[in-house]
Design a protein around this motif. Structure first.
Motif, mmCIF file in Angstrom:
data_model
loop_
_atom_site.group_PDB
_atom_site.id
_atom_site.type_symbol
_atom_site.label_atom_id
_atom_site.label_comp_id
_atom_site.label_asym_id
_atom_site.label_seq_id
_atom_site.Cartn_x
_atom_site.Cartn_y
_atom_site.Cartn_z
ATOM 1 N N PRO A 3 10.727 41.488 9.611
ATOM 2 C CA PRO A 3 10.168 42.782 9.205
ATOM 3 C C PRO A 3 10.937 43.944 9.824
ATOM 4 O O PRO A 3 11.516 43.831 10.908
ATOM 5 C CB PRO A 3 8.725 42.734 9.728
ATOM 6 N N VAL A 4 10.954 45.060 9.107
ATOM 7 C CA VAL A 4 11.544 46.289 9.624
ATOM 8 C C VAL A 4 10.545 46.897 10.598
ATOM 9 O O VAL A 4 9.408 47.212 10.223
ATOM 10 C CB VAL A 4 11.855 47.279 8.490
ATOM 11 N N THR A 5 10.944 47.055 11.840
ATOM 12 C CA THR A 5 10.032 47.573 12.859
ATOM 13 C C THR A 5 10.370 48.986 13.306
ATOM 14 O O THR A 5 9.610 49.598 14.052
ATOM 15 C CB THR A 5 10.033 46.654 14.085
ATOM 16 N N GLY A 6 11.498 49.499 12.868
ATOM 17 C CA GLY A 6 11.863 50.845 13.281
ATOM 18 C C GLY A 6 13.199 51.234 12.699
ATOM 19 O O GLY A 6 13.887 50.432 12.064
ATOM 20 N N ALA A 16 12.141 40.157 -2.581
ATOM 21 C CA ALA A 16 12.505 39.444 -1.356
ATOM 22 C C ALA A 16 12.924 38.007 -1.670
ATOM 23 O O ALA A 16 13.903 37.495 -1.112
ATOM 24 C CB ALA A 16 11.340 39.459 -0.379
ATOM 25 N N THR A 17 12.198 37.371 -2.582
ATOM 26 C CA THR A 17 12.532 35.992 -2.958
ATOM 27 C C THR A 17 13.904 35.911 -3.613
ATOM 28 O O THR A 17 14.624 34.918 -3.464
ATOM 29 C CB THR A 17 11.454 35.434 -3.908
ATOM 30 N N ALA A 62 7.702 46.653 1.380
ATOM 31 C CA ALA A 62 9.128 46.367 1.579
ATOM 32 C C ALA A 62 9.432 46.088 3.046
ATOM 33 O O ALA A 62 10.094 45.092 3.391
ATOM 34 C CB ALA A 62 9.970 47.534 1.065
ATOM 35 N N HIS A 63 8.969 46.945 3.934
ATOM 36 C CA HIS A 63 9.279 46.791 5.358
ATOM 37 C C HIS A 63 8.690 45.506 5.924
ATOM 38 O O HIS A 63 9.292 44.875 6.814
ATOM 39 C CB HIS A 63 8.780 48.011 6.137
ATOM 40 N N ARG A 64 7.530 45.105 5.429
ATOM 41 C CA ARG A 64 6.959 43.838 5.899
ATOM 42 C C ARG A 64 7.879 42.662 5.573
ATOM 43 O O ARG A 64 7.852 41.631 6.245
ATOM 44 C CB ARG A 64 5.579 43.619 5.276
#
Length: 734
Positions: free
Chosen positions: A7-10, A62-63, A106-108
């Motif tokens: 995941p995008v965290t920042g 994502a897949t 998306a970020h998840r």
């Protein structure tokens, strides 16, 4: 199988370079509750945006292997896809924060989000504020279906507030800044500022000697606006990438305002490379062009799922592969343009087809990262040349003949500048000959790299500054090769004729005189060159300038053959192309040595004729000229022809990386006036391909993400059973 991303965290900037698999969700959706958006009510059974499912949609992406996505914050209709306090929220959302939901989804899934923002097209704002509208120059005409906004109107601050709102509310990773080329604007605001700056009214005709001022005026307005937009982003999100849409390759009129100087403000360069616009070779050209524009910094090229941009057709998997692999092999991010349906639902079949495409790009990443393009031929395409094309160019003359048998005119263009054909025809010749080629322009950082190349090609470079001439002269005298096709340095920056600079005249050993009054001459090759390439007359579309004041040490490689007549309304030879007539001694291609280097000047426009005639003769001419002036052969050489295989060469420390991308178009049978884009329906296969790499100690073929050793004999390697993208690794003798 696609490996999930963390995941995008920042925020960070590392993804600018590592992101290679992008989707552009092209989601311009009219709001039928706004009378300015046509006021048309569509099918009442279709509820706009009712089918958008952020979690499901982003899972589909994502897949498929997507690592970044362009999502719409504000579209060309002027609709925002979140509850905005600055602009206009799309009425179909009923207050829903669609953009915010999409970002979270998306970020998840580890997908970076680039917010789309339309600048000069905003139908809602233009309708509500008529005084903000751009007034198009009569020389350019209508801006089309989209009402455009003036960047000197109050809309400018309105748009910047809108960008600030998006950046403050949402953790966006980038801003895709679109529609910057609707100008020039000739409204009262722009007229007044232009008069204050230049002391005269705006020019209204391209042949006005002050047209260059309008080009630069428009450039300055856009650059000022982009700089403010960048400052807004930096003040709120310092690690947010600004990505201006720089679709302005040589095909785009410079008076619309985009300049290579704007790319100084781009964190990621972007260009559209749709093959239905300019053919199957366009993604390659766009990738080279934008890479040069940002001087090797991160860049992307847009290709599409559509057969015709932007409809709801779907390209074959084979063509999606070819276009994406072409871009990726150049080290450039692939951005696939997709368009959701009216409900906002996406077509899952697109992503099924893209899954193997993105998996292959993921597998090849180790051989794309930290790779520096091989430098051998530099193809000059300067900003000033683009500007002179705007001043001196002209429309293509229509074909002639019977309804069922159309012939090109003997002189397709009568204008002094013919830049697009010159650059693209030369580019295709170099690519088909498998030379490593890069685009170069007149900026200081580009010219400083000239020393790394073996050959410089100047196609229709009508104007050269003193600093350019100095750099080119030093390059040749130090051992570089120079090929000039068409006139060079005969015009000033405003398109006016001038005497060639003495340094340039001394370097070339000739001057360009008036064009000979023969719109369809022939080229006759001389001496051993004729023995190599053929002695038959080679037809040439368009007049050829005389070469005068020829230095005594110049060798003539080709002379002119006059045509038997000049075609007009009452005099013609069979169709429009008269037969060859009298052979003259008039030189049209000459050669000389200068210092440690060599120079060839061709008054004949070789790239232009390659672009229009398409056959291999002009490719062979250009290839031969490059070989004659080159101080050394390229490190990698292909054995055989294979013009449908592009060879992309890069270096990773002591390794040479060679990508082979092949596409075989379907044979077409065109309908007059309705020619369709070239199509690839089957994945290309080659039974055998041989190349040689000088100084190679070992060779390997990349298969399923791993290197497999190949037999090598004196640098020579033969591959069998090739598919559409092959990657080879050669370890070099350091």
């Amino acid at each position: 199988m696609t490996i999930p991303l963390p995941p995008v965290t920042g925020p960070d900037t590392a993804w600018w370079t590592t992101s290679r698999r992008r989707i552009f969700l092209d989601s311009h959706t009219p709001d039928w509750t706004d009378p300015h958006q046509r006021g048309n009510i569509g099918d009442p059974h279709v509820t706009l945006l009712s089918g958008v499912q952020p979690e499901q949609d982003l899972e589909t992406l994502a897949t498929a292997g997507v690592d970044s996505v362009v999502l719409f914050a504000k579209c060309q209709y002027g609709n925002s896809y979140y509850p905005t306090a600055v602009g206009r929220t799309h009425g179909a959302l009923n207050g829903r924060d669609l953009f915010g939901e999409q970002i979270q989804a998306a970020h998840r899934r580890g997908i970076r989000v680039i917010a789309y923002f339309s600048n000069m097209w905003d139908t809602a704002a233009a309708g509500a504020n008529p005084d903000w509208r751009l007034v198009p120059s009569p020389a350019r005409g209508s801006t089309g279906r989209w009402p455009a906004l003036c960047l000197l109107s109050p809309y400018r601050s309105h748009a910047l507030r809108h960008v600030a709102e998006i950046a403050e509310r949402y953790p966006i990773d980038g801003l895709w800044s679109d529609i910057l080329t609707a100008g020039p604007c000739v409204c009262e605001r722009c007229e007044s500022l232009f008069r204050d700056r230049f002391g005269r009214a705006m020019p209204t005709d391209r042949r006005d000697p002050n047209w260059a001022d309008l080009i630069h005026f428009t450039q300055d307005i856009i650059k000022g606006y982009l700089a403010e937009q960048r400052d807004v982003l930096r003040s709120i999100r310092p690690q947010c990438a600004l990505i201006p849409n720089f679709y302005a390759t040589t095909f785009v009129d410079a008076v619309t305002g985009l300049s290579t100087s704007h790319l100084e403000l781009a964190d990621i360069g972007s260009s559209e490379g749709y093959t239905d616009w300019h053919g199957l070779g366009f993604p390659s050209f766009a990738a080279r062009y934008i890479s040069a524009g940002v001087n090797g910094r991160p860049s992307e090229v847009l290709v599409s799922r559509f057969v015709h941009t932007w409809d709801f057709t779907m390209r074959s998997e084979a063509q999606l592969r070819f276009e994406a692999f072409t871009v990726a092999a150049h080290g450039v991010t692939v951005s696939v343009d997709d368009q959701p349906y009216a409900t906002g639902a996406i077509e899952s079949e697109v992503y099924r087809r893209l899954t193997t495409v993105f998996q292959t790009i993921t597998e090849r990443a180790p051989w794309l990262e930290q790779a520096t393009p091989e430098r051998y031929v530099a193809l000059y395409a300067s900003q000033r040349a683009r500007e002179l094309e705007s001043i001196l160019g002209d429309d293509e003359r229509p074909p002639l003949g019977e309804q069922s048998a159309q012939f090109p005119p003997s002189e397709p263009r009568t204008a002094a500048s013919d830049l697009v054909a010159a650059v693209t025809g030369t580019y295709r010749s170099l690519v088909e000959a498998h030379f490593p080629v890069a685009i170069m322009d007149e900026r200081a950082e580009a010219l400083s790299n000239l020393k790394d190349f073996a050959v410089l090609v100047l196609p229709d470079v009508l104007s050269l500054s003193h600093s350019e001439i100095t750099a080119i002269d030093a390059f040749v005298r130090a051992g570089g090769g120079l090929v000039v096709t068409g006139e060079a340095g005969t015009r000033d920056a405003r398109g006016q004729q001038q005497e060639m600079h003495p340094t340039l005249t001394e370097l070339l050993g000739v001057r360009f005189g008036p064009a000979l009054d023969d719109p369809y001459p022939y080229i006759r090759l001389e001496g051993e060159w004729a023995e190599k390439l053929g002695s038959w007359p080679i037809p040439h579309y368009g007049r050829i300038p005389q070469l005068i004041d020829v230095a005594p040490d110049v060798t003539t490689l080709a002379t002119r053959i006059r045509s038997v007549l000049t075609t007009d309304e009452s005099t013609y030879w069979h169709n429009n192309q008269p037969a060859p007539g009298v052979t003259t001694l008039e030189p049209i291609i000459v050669e000389r040595s200068v210092g440690a280097g060599k120079v060839i000047v061709s008054a004949a426009r070789l790239g232009n004729n390659k672009a229009r005639q398409g056959h291999g003769t002009y490719r062979e001419l250009i290839t031969s000229l490059v070989q004659r002036v080159a101080p050394n052969p390229p490190t990698m050489e292909v054995v055989g022809a294979f013009p449908n295989t592009e060879v992309v060469v890069a270096r990773q420390q002591d390794r040479l990386i060679v990508h082979l991308v092949t596409g075989h178009p379907v044979v077409a049978l065109d309908v007059a006036g309705a020619a369709q884009p070239a199509a690839i329906e089957e994945v290309a296969r080659l039974s055998e391909f041989t190349l040689r790499v000088a100084g190679a100690l070992s060779a390997a073929r990349v298969v399923a993400g791993a290197e497999h050793n190949l037999p090598i004999d004196d640098g020579r390697v033969t591959l069998t059973n090739l598919t559409d993208w092959e990657t080879l690794v050669f370890r070099l003798n350091s």
